[in-house]
Write a protein that holds these residues in place. Structure first.
Motif, PDB file in Angstrom:
ATOM      1  N   MET B   1       0.845  -1.197   0.000  1.00 61.70           N
ATOM      2  CA  MET B   1       0.000   0.000   0.000  1.00 61.70           C
ATOM      3  C   MET B   1       0.885   1.254   0.000  1.00 61.70           C
ATOM      4  O   MET B   1       1.841   1.337   0.766  1.00 61.70           O
ATOM      5  CB  MET B   1      -0.892  -0.030   1.255  1.00 61.70           C
ATOM      6  N   SER B   2       0.559   2.198  -0.846  1.00 66.90           N
ATOM      7  CA  SER B   2       1.405   3.387  -0.960  1.00 66.90           C
ATOM      8  C   SER B   2       1.111   4.359   0.187  1.00 66.90           C
ATOM      9  O   SER B   2       0.035   4.325   0.793  1.00 66.90           O
ATOM     10  CB  SER B   2       1.130   4.081  -2.291  1.00 66.90           C
ATOM     11  N   PRO B   3       2.059   5.258   0.459  1.00 60.31           N
ATOM     12  CA  PRO B   3       1.809   6.261   1.505  1.00 60.31           C
ATOM     13  C   PRO B   3       0.558   7.080   1.217  1.00 60.31           C
ATOM     14  O   PRO B   3      -0.169   7.448   2.134  1.00 60.31           O
ATOM     15  CB  PRO B   3       3.070   7.130   1.446  1.00 60.31           C
ATOM     16  N   GLU B   4       0.315   7.336  -0.063  1.00 57.01           N
ATOM     17  CA  GLU B   4      -0.871   8.125  -0.412  1.00 57.01           C
ATOM     18  C   GLU B   4      -2.147   7.369  -0.030  1.00 57.01           C
ATOM     19  O   GLU B   4      -3.117   7.968   0.450  1.00 57.01           O
ATOM     20  CB  GLU B   4      -0.891   8.433  -1.912  1.00 57.01           C
ATOM     21  N   GLU B   5      -2.122   6.062  -0.249  1.00 62.39           N
ATOM     22  CA  GLU B   5      -3.300   5.267   0.104  1.00 62.39           C
ATOM     23  C   GLU B   5      -3.505   5.265   1.620  1.00 62.39           C
ATOM     24  O   GLU B   5      -4.626   5.373   2.106  1.00 62.39           O
ATOM     25  CB  GLU B   5      -3.143   3.836  -0.415  1.00 62.39           C
ATOM     26  N   ILE B   6      -2.405   5.137   2.348  1.00 64.33           N
ATOM     27  CA  ILE B   6      -2.509   5.148   3.814  1.00 64.33           C
ATOM     28  C   ILE B   6      -3.022   6.500   4.288  1.00 64.33           C
ATOM     29  O   ILE B   6      -3.861   6.591   5.190  1.00 64.33           O
ATOM     30  CB  ILE B   6      -1.134   4.866   4.445  1.00 64.33           C
ATOM     31  N   GLN B   7      -2.527   7.545   3.626  1.00 57.85           N
ATOM     32  CA  GLN B   7      -2.987   8.869   4.007  1.00 57.85           C
ATOM     33  C   GLN B   7      -4.484   9.009   3.709  1.00 57.85           C
ATOM     34  O   GLN B   7      -5.217   9.654   4.456  1.00 57.85           O
ATOM     35  CB  GLN B   7      -2.207   9.916   3.226  1.00 57.85           C
ATOM     36  N   GLY B   8      -4.911   8.389   2.621  1.00 62.32           N
ATOM     37  CA  GLY B   8      -6.338   8.405   2.297  1.00 62.32           C
ATOM     38  C   GLY B   8      -7.157   7.756   3.399  1.00 62.32           C
ATOM     39  O   GLY B   8      -8.230   8.238   3.762  1.00 62.32           O
ATOM     40  N   ALA B  54       1.765  11.625  12.781  1.00 60.29           N
ATOM     41  CA  ALA B  54       2.453  10.593  11.995  1.00 60.29           C
ATOM     42  C   ALA B  54       2.711  11.060  10.566  1.00 60.29           C
ATOM     43  O   ALA B  54       3.714  10.683   9.956  1.00 60.29           O
ATOM     44  CB  ALA B  54       1.620   9.314  11.985  1.00 60.29           C
ATOM     45  N   PHE B  55       1.799  11.873  10.034  1.00 60.02           N
ATOM     46  CA  PHE B  55       1.965  12.311   8.651  1.00 60.02           C
ATOM     47  C   PHE B  55       2.584  13.702   8.529  1.00 60.02           C
ATOM     48  O   PHE B  55       2.709  14.226   7.424  1.00 60.02           O
ATOM     49  CB  PHE B  55       0.607  12.293   7.930  1.00 60.02           C
ATOM     50  N   GLY B  56       2.905  14.308   9.656  1.00 59.72           N
ATOM     51  CA  GLY B  56       3.613  15.582   9.605  1.00 59.72           C
ATOM     52  C   GLY B  56       2.749  16.786   9.294  1.00 59.72           C
ATOM     53  O   GLY B  56       3.257  17.801   8.827  1.00 59.72           O
ATOM     54  N   PHE B  57       1.436  16.707   9.579  1.00 57.94           N
ATOM     55  CA  PHE B  57       0.571  17.878   9.400  1.00 57.94           C
ATOM     56  C   PHE B  57       0.655  18.721  10.678  1.00 57.94           C
ATOM     57  O   PHE B  57      -0.143  18.558  11.605  1.00 57.94           O
ATOM     58  CB  PHE B  57      -0.873  17.453   9.116  1.00 57.94           C
ATOM     59  N   GLU B  58       1.602  19.614  10.684  1.00 53.75           N
ATOM     60  CA  GLU B  58       1.930  20.294  11.940  1.00 53.75           C
ATOM     61  C   GLU B  58       0.816  21.215  12.416  1.00 53.75           C
ATOM     62  O   GLU B  58       0.513  21.268  13.604  1.00 53.75           O
ATOM     63  CB  GLU B  58       3.236  21.070  11.771  1.00 53.75           C
ATOM     64  N   ALA B  59       0.226  21.985  11.490  1.00 50.05           N
ATOM     65  CA  ALA B  59      -0.831  22.922  11.903  1.00 50.05           C
ATOM     66  C   ALA B  59      -2.019  22.158  12.485  1.00 50.05           C
ATOM     67  O   ALA B  59      -2.587  22.539  13.511  1.00 50.05           O
ATOM     68  CB  ALA B  59      -1.281  23.765  10.709  1.00 50.05           C
ATOM     69  N   LEU B  60      -2.366  21.050  11.833  1.00 45.98           N
ATOM     70  CA  LEU B  60      -3.477  20.221  12.310  1.00 45.98           C
ATOM     71  C   LEU B  60      -3.147  19.630  13.679  1.00 45.98           C
ATOM     72  O   LEU B  60      -3.974  19.620  14.589  1.00 45.98           O
ATOM     73  CB  LEU B  60      -3.752  19.106  11.288  1.00 45.98           C
ATOM     74  N   GLN B  61      -1.927  19.156  13.804  1.00 47.39           N
ATOM     75  CA  GLN B  61      -1.518  18.551  15.068  1.00 47.39           C
ATOM     76  C   GLN B  61      -1.522  19.584  16.198  1.00 47.39           C
ATOM     77  O   GLN B  61      -1.979  19.313  17.303  1.00 47.39           O
ATOM     78  CB  GLN B  61      -0.128  17.944  14.917  1.00 47.39           C
ATOM     79  N   ALA B  62      -1.018  20.791  15.884  1.00 49.44           N
ATOM     80  CA  ALA B  62      -0.950  21.821  16.919  1.00 49.44           C
ATOM     81  C   ALA B  62      -2.351  22.204  17.389  1.00 49.44           C
ATOM     82  O   ALA B  62      -2.595  22.363  18.588  1.00 49.44           O
ATOM     83  CB  ALA B  62      -0.222  23.049  16.370  1.00 49.44           C
ATOM     84  N   MET B 194      10.227   7.935  13.180  1.00 50.50           N
ATOM     85  CA  MET B 194      10.914   9.110  13.735  1.00 50.50           C
ATOM     86  C   MET B 194       9.919  10.176  14.184  1.00 50.50           C
ATOM     87  O   MET B 194      10.154  10.893  15.153  1.00 50.50           O
ATOM     88  CB  MET B 194      11.861   9.708  12.681  1.00 50.50           C
ATOM     89  N   LEU B 195       8.810  10.272  13.467  1.00 50.04           N
ATOM     90  CA  LEU B 195       7.796  11.255  13.859  1.00 50.04           C
ATOM     91  C   LEU B 195       7.174  10.887  15.200  1.00 50.04           C
ATOM     92  O   LEU B 195       6.810  11.743  15.993  1.00 50.04           O
ATOM     93  CB  LEU B 195       6.717  11.346  12.781  1.00 50.04           C
ATOM     94  N   LEU B 196       7.067   9.576  15.438  1.00 54.02           N
ATOM     95  CA  LEU B 196       6.503   9.134  16.715  1.00 54.02           C
ATOM     96  C   LEU B 196       7.485   9.399  17.854  1.00 54.02           C
ATOM     97  O   LEU B 196       7.089   9.809  18.957  1.00 54.02           O
ATOM     98  CB  LEU B 196       6.155   7.642  16.640  1.00 54.02           C
TER      99      LEU B 196
END
Lengths: 94, 641
Positions: B1-8, B54-62, B194-196
């Protein structure tokens, strides 16, 4: 001396793509790894670097600030770089 | 499964989490909530935060971080859930939804500084109450965080910035250790360990040991496997659950253990990668497992199936699926199945037709085949079916935005939200539903003053309901407003030339004039309505879905729009009409009644066009054969069976 340059994004795909080059460089003396352009580095590339350091005549890595940062985060700074602090083994045992 | 699919998948889960939080907050607003409701809201926001990290969406995470911090205090009971707070949480949810959209579409994150300040202020206002609550009730009746974690980490971090921590943290709790070992899946599913670890560091953790001993030499390394493991020392102010939550998103792809008496879990490596066999490292030997001292690379770990593996939980085979467990399926695969089922239905119908043409009838197996085909079709449709609640759940936000714009506060009543219909219909239903809701509030619901004068409650009511009826779905959107002003509608239609001035229209026909292109009775054009495009678009969208829309309106009582839609668009049933040597198919959704017009029921109208009377009405007849053909050559319809 064989010189390998790491890309900006060192994710798993980059590690898999570079692995043959790492293997091909075995036996041709110490490996020089230029990671000065690296802006992101994931676990796959980190363990590849650890492996390179531990295989054959080892490797010397020129880190970027981003690589240095992630190595410090996960305690691999001593394992990966010659001129930095103590090895992780010197840290407190778990 | 591609990262894009996981992100989906992550974004699909975000949508589910947002819906869950919306439902929970609606319950809070209605006063029907309990402890589990708050927990569910917290989990929903927390789940989004985990994925965002995990996906590096910093604004969303903050944003989710601040949001969940306040929710955590609400959950713990240290912040009272007042009506203003629920309103604040709803606004935060709306902004969170915008954040998710921005992350998904690559757009600009919404401006959230003011809202973040409000969330922090709401939490800070209750800081004293929190302390008091803990003083009065040291044993939290429903603790989610483990005992021994009386302080909220995030509050403490905020306080540290202002150097207030020494006052609020009287005694630093002892550090504790968490050991993590990401496996292949943690690196291969689009996530990045690493993000975790960075998230652990953000919680105040620091790496105290790293296990490199499993890393094989270059000629044996597999770029897809996880060889590294870590031990992080966490501050005592952080609960175990909070730290474990960091790894929730990747589930079993990362082994986690806690405690000074534990070690870094064993890796999960395939036998090929683990060869050659050697005695396993005793789990009770921290130095061997966690010491960074270069272990002998020639002495790799034992295979996971080795009986000596003390960390059996990591090596154990996956548990059998629990009852009721669901799976996610790529929509493309599902659509392919639906297409195949559609072809099967057609093939079965063609076979039956062919046999019928050959006068081969009464074959028992054909009946069985037809039954089975129907069953398969229904089962396949059921897979695509989704509860309509996923569309209804966006309505509360629309009403909140309308309340802010128009000043009209409305109460929402929903029923039948679990009614299921095809995913495609659901996706296309959003826009017309939004139009109808906006129309109901803007045109239907009166102002507070008008409602009071009419003896109605100040707060208007919009009700949404859905139900299955005769193989179709009926969706009713009703308001308790002033109803359609028929005199005004007719005058406006005449003014715009939509109907002639002398037109004699029934009440129903007048109501339906609002669907005419360009019709609007709004006094002023606003961003809500008044451009005369909304209702026209609604009717067209419903028609495109193969449905109908009808209006029930009563002056002073309110208006209801009833949408009658097919359950699915994937397979449409049709009625075959043979005209001469042509076979035509009329969609069954468009067939109200079929009958054979008899000469006695046919007559010429005033315009000399033949008409037929049936069902209490008079309908014009259209001849399918050329009118120039002599009557003797016109085929007589074959009697229906």
């Amino acid at each position: 001396m064989h010189i390998l340059s790491l890309p900006e994004r060192c994710d798993r795909a980059a590690a898999e793509a570079l692995l043959p080059e790492f293997v091909a460089a075995l036996g041709s003396g110490p490996l020089q790894i230029d990671a000065s352009a690296t802006r992101q580095c994931g676990q796959a590339m980190l363990q590849l670097l650890v492996s390179a350091r531990r295989t054959g005549e080892g490797a010397r890595i020129t880190p970027s600030p981003a690589l240095l940062d992630v190595a410090l985060l996960c305690g691999l700074d001593g394992e990966l770089f010659d001129d930095l602090g103590a090895a992780p083994g010197g840290k407190d045992p778990a | 499964m591609s990262p894009e699919e996981i992100q989906g998948i992550f974004f699909a889960e975000c949508d589910e989490s947002l819906q869950a939080a919306e439902s929970g907050l609606a319950a809070c607003q209605a006063g029907t909530h309990d402890g589990e409701t708050i927990n569910a809201i917290f989990r929903a926001v927390h789940s989004i935060k985990g994925g965002a990290g995990a996906f590096g969406f910093e604004a969303l995470q903050a944003f989710t971080h601040t949001f969940e911090t306040l929710l955590s205090d609400v959950r713990d009971g240290s912040v009272a859930l007042t009506a203003p707070l629920v309103e604040l949480l709803l606004r935060a949810l709306d902004t969170l939804s915008d954040h998710v959209s921005a992350a998904r579409d690559g757009g600009t994150a919404p401006a959230d500084a003011a809202l973040l300040a409000e969330l922090e202020a709401a939490q800070a206002r209750n800081a004293g109450a929190a302390t008091a609550a803990h003083d009065e009730s040291p044993e939290d009746p429903a603790p989610v965080e483990p005992a021994g974690d009386p302080f909220d980490l995030d509050s403490l971090l905020d306080s540290l910035d202002a150097e207030l921590a020494p006052q609020s943290a009287p005694q630093a709790a002892p550090e504790w250790h968490i050991h993590v070992r990401p496996h292949a899946g943690a690196m291969g599913n689009g996530s990045e360990p690493m993000l975790l670890l960075r998230e652990l560091a953000r919680l105040g953790g620091r790496c105290v040991a790293v296990d490199c001993s499993r890393v094989p030499p270059l000629d044996l390394i597999d770029g897809q496997q996880g060889y590294l493991g870590w031990t992080f020392a966490m501050p005592g102010t952080v609960g175990e659950a909070e730290a474990r939550d960091v790894f929730d998103f990747i589930g079993d792809d990362c082994s986690v253990s806690v405690g000074a008496d534990q070690t870094i879990p064993e890796p999960q490596l395939p036998l090929a990668a683990a060869a050659p066999a050697a005695p396993s490292v005793p789990a009770a030997s921290p130095a061997a497992a966690t010491g960074g001292a270069p272990a002998d690379p020639a002495a790799p770990l034992a295979p996971e199936s080795a009986p000596s593996s003390a960390m059996g939980s990591q090596a154990a085979p996956p548990a059998p699926p629990a009852a009721g467990q669901s799976i996610r399926i790529d929509l493309a695969k599902l659509d392919k199945l639906i297409d195949s089922v559609g072809e099967l239905v057609i093939a079965q119908a063609m076979l039956a037709q062919r046999l019928d043409n050959e006068n081969v009838t009464g074959i028992e197996e054909m009946g069985l085949l037809e039954t089975l085909t129907r069953d398969i079709q229904e089962s396949a449709m059921a897979i695509r079916a989704q509860p309509i609640g996923s569309v209804f759940s966006r309505v509360p936000r629309i009403l909140r935005e309308l309340a802010a714009t128009t000043g009209k506060h409305t109460r929402l009543e929903i029923s039948g939200e679990s009614t299921e219909l095809d995913k495609t219909v659901i996706e296309k239903l959003g826009e017309p539903l939004t139009h109808l809701i906006r129309n109901a509030v803007d045109h239907g619901i009166e102002s507070a003053e008008e409602r009071l004068a009419a003896g109605k409650p100040v707060e208007g009511t919009v009700s949404l309901s859905a139900e299955h009826r005769s193989g179709r779905i009926h969706i009713r959107i009703a308001d308790d407003g002033k109803g359609i002003d028929q005199a005004r509608v007719l005058a406006k239609a005449i003014e715009k030339g939509i109907v002639p001035p002398d037109a004699q229209l029934s009440r129903e026909e007048i109501d339906h004039l609002i669907f005419a292109p360009g019709f609007s009775t709004a006094q002023a054009v606003s961003n809500i309505s008044g451009r005369g495009v909304g209702m026209d678009v609604v009717r067209q969208a419903v028609k495109d879905l193969g449905g109908r829309i009808t209006i029930e309106s009563e002056a002073g009582k309110g208006t209801a729009f009833v949408l009658t839609l097919p359950l699915t668009l994937a397979i449409s049933e049709g009625m075959i009409v043979n005209v001469g040597d042509q076979s035509l198919v009329v969609p069954l959704a468009s067939v109200v009644e079929s009958l054979r017009p008899r000469p006695a029921r046919s007559r010429a109208s005033a315009t000399a066009r033949p008409c037929s009377t049936c069902a209490g009405g008079s309908f014009p007849l259209s001849r399918c054969t050329p009118s120039s053909a002599p009557a003797s050559r016109r085929p007589r319809p074959k009697p229906a069976c």
